[in-house]
Design a protein around this motif. Structure first.
Motif, PDB file in Angstrom:
ATOM      1  N   MET A  80      26.124  19.972 -24.186  1.00 52.30           N
ATOM      2  CA  MET A  80      25.518  20.477 -22.947  1.00 52.30           C
ATOM      3  C   MET A  80      26.568  20.895 -21.916  1.00 52.30           C
ATOM      4  O   MET A  80      26.265  21.618 -20.980  1.00 52.30           O
ATOM      5  CB  MET A  80      24.632  19.399 -22.302  1.00 52.30           C
ATOM      6  CG  MET A  80      23.383  19.089 -23.041  1.00 52.30           C
ATOM      7  SD  MET A  80      22.470  17.817 -22.118  1.00 52.30           S
ATOM      8  CE  MET A  80      20.966  17.771 -23.079  1.00 52.30           C
ATOM      9  N   ALA A  91      18.979  23.391 -20.480  1.00 50.11           N
ATOM     10  CA  ALA A  91      19.636  23.427 -21.787  1.00 50.11           C
ATOM     11  C   ALA A  91      18.797  22.593 -22.742  1.00 50.11           C
ATOM     12  O   ALA A  91      18.564  21.406 -22.504  1.00 50.11           O
ATOM     13  CB  ALA A  91      21.056  22.869 -21.689  1.00 50.11           C
ATOM     14  N   THR A  93      17.882  20.933 -26.407  1.00 49.71           N
ATOM     15  CA  THR A  93      18.511  20.361 -27.591  1.00 49.71           C
ATOM     16  C   THR A  93      17.574  20.424 -28.788  1.00 49.71           C
ATOM     17  O   THR A  93      16.460  19.899 -28.728  1.00 49.71           O
ATOM     18  CB  THR A  93      18.867  18.881 -27.321  1.00 49.71           C
ATOM     19  OG1 THR A  93      19.683  18.808 -26.161  1.00 49.71           O
ATOM     20  CG2 THR A  93      19.586  18.264 -28.507  1.00 49.71           C
ATOM     21  N   LEU A 145      20.663  24.986 -27.307  1.00 49.37           N
ATOM     22  CA  LEU A 145      21.945  24.475 -27.746  1.00 49.37           C
ATOM     23  C   LEU A 145      22.080  24.649 -29.260  1.00 49.37           C
ATOM     24  O   LEU A 145      21.079  24.793 -29.966  1.00 49.37           O
ATOM     25  CB  LEU A 145      22.077  23.012 -27.331  1.00 49.37           C
ATOM     26  CG  LEU A 145      22.054  22.809 -25.807  1.00 49.37           C
ATOM     27  CD1 LEU A 145      21.989  21.337 -25.453  1.00 49.37           C
ATOM     28  CD2 LEU A 145      23.254  23.466 -25.154  1.00 49.37           C
TER      29      LEU A 145
END
Length: 187
Positions: A80, A91, A93, A145
Motif C-alpha cells: 500500500m 487502495a 487489496t 493493488l
C-alpha cells in the motif's frame, strides 16, 4: 499514514483472533510507514456502529479494518505504501478465501481497502452493509493493488453473513448506491 481497526466479538474463536492480531502486527512491522492499530468496541447486531467507532479512532489520513476472523499476509501494508504516498482515494487489496481448509483466489475489492479519511461514509446508518456502500462511494477513484494479501474465512455462522441474510434489503440498497467520483477533502 494509516489507522487500522479490528472489532473483536466475544464469540470469535480465540485462535482466530490471535492469528488475526499477530498477522496485523507482522504486516505493520514490514510496512515501511506509520500504522496505528486500534481495537474497536463490538456492537451486537450492528456492524455499522462498531465500524464507525473504529474509523473514528486515530488521526492518520487513511483508515482500514481487518475482521477478527480473518488474517493478513505479511506484505499486506507494504504494497500500500506507494499508492498511499501518491494520495489515492482508496487502495484495494485482492484476497484469498479460506473455506473447509481450502484457499482460493477471492475478490479484489472486498476486504482491506485503505480509504482516505475524507471519503468515509456514515457507517452508523448501515446495520450490516456499510462496507458495501463504502466501496461504492470510492470505487471510481480506487486503485487495485497487485497481490492478494488478505485471507477471508468463509463459514456459515459468520456474524456478518447472518446479519446480511436477515437484512437482504439493506444489501440491495448498499449495492444500488451511486459510485462517487470526486476530489476528496483532506480528512
Amino acid at each position: 499514514m494509516l489507522d487500522v481497526h479490528v472489532i473483536i466479538a466475544q464469540d470469535t474463536p480465540r485462535e482466530w483472533v490471535s492469528q488475526c492480531l499477530d498477522s496485523v502486527h507482522e504486516a505493520i512491522d514490514r510496512a515501511g510507514f506509520a500504522i496505528a492499530l486500534h481495537i474497536a468496541p463490538f456492537v451486537a447486531g450492528h456492524v455499522g456502529r462498531a465500524r464507525a467507532a473504529g474509523y473514528a479512532m486515530g488521526s492518520h489520513p487513511y483508515v482500514t479494518c481487518v475482521d477478527d476472523d480473518d488474517y493478513l499476509l505479511p506484505h499486506a501494508f507494504e504494497q500500500m505504501r506507494e499508492p498511499l504516498l501518491a494520495g489515492v482515494a482508496a487502495a484495494c487489496t485482492p484476497e484469498f478465501t479460506l473455506q473447509n481448509g481450502h484457499q482460493r483466489p477471492g475478490a479484489s475489492r472486498h476486504h482491506l481497502v485503505a480509504i482516505r479519511r475524507g471519503w468515509i461514509i456514515d457507517h452508523t446508518q448501515w446495520k450490516c452493509c456499510g462496507d458495501v456502500a463504502q466501496l461504492r462511494a470510492v470505487e471510481a477513484d480506487a486503485v487495485d493493488l497487485p497481490s492478494a494479501a488478505y485471507v477471508h474465512r468463509l463459514y456459515g455462522t459468520s456474524k456478518a453473513r447472518v446479519l446480511r441474510r436477515a437484512h437482504h434489503d439493506e444489501l440491495e440498497l448498499a449495492r444500488a448506491q451511486p459510485s462517487s467520483h470526486r476530489i476528496a477533502l483532506e480528512g
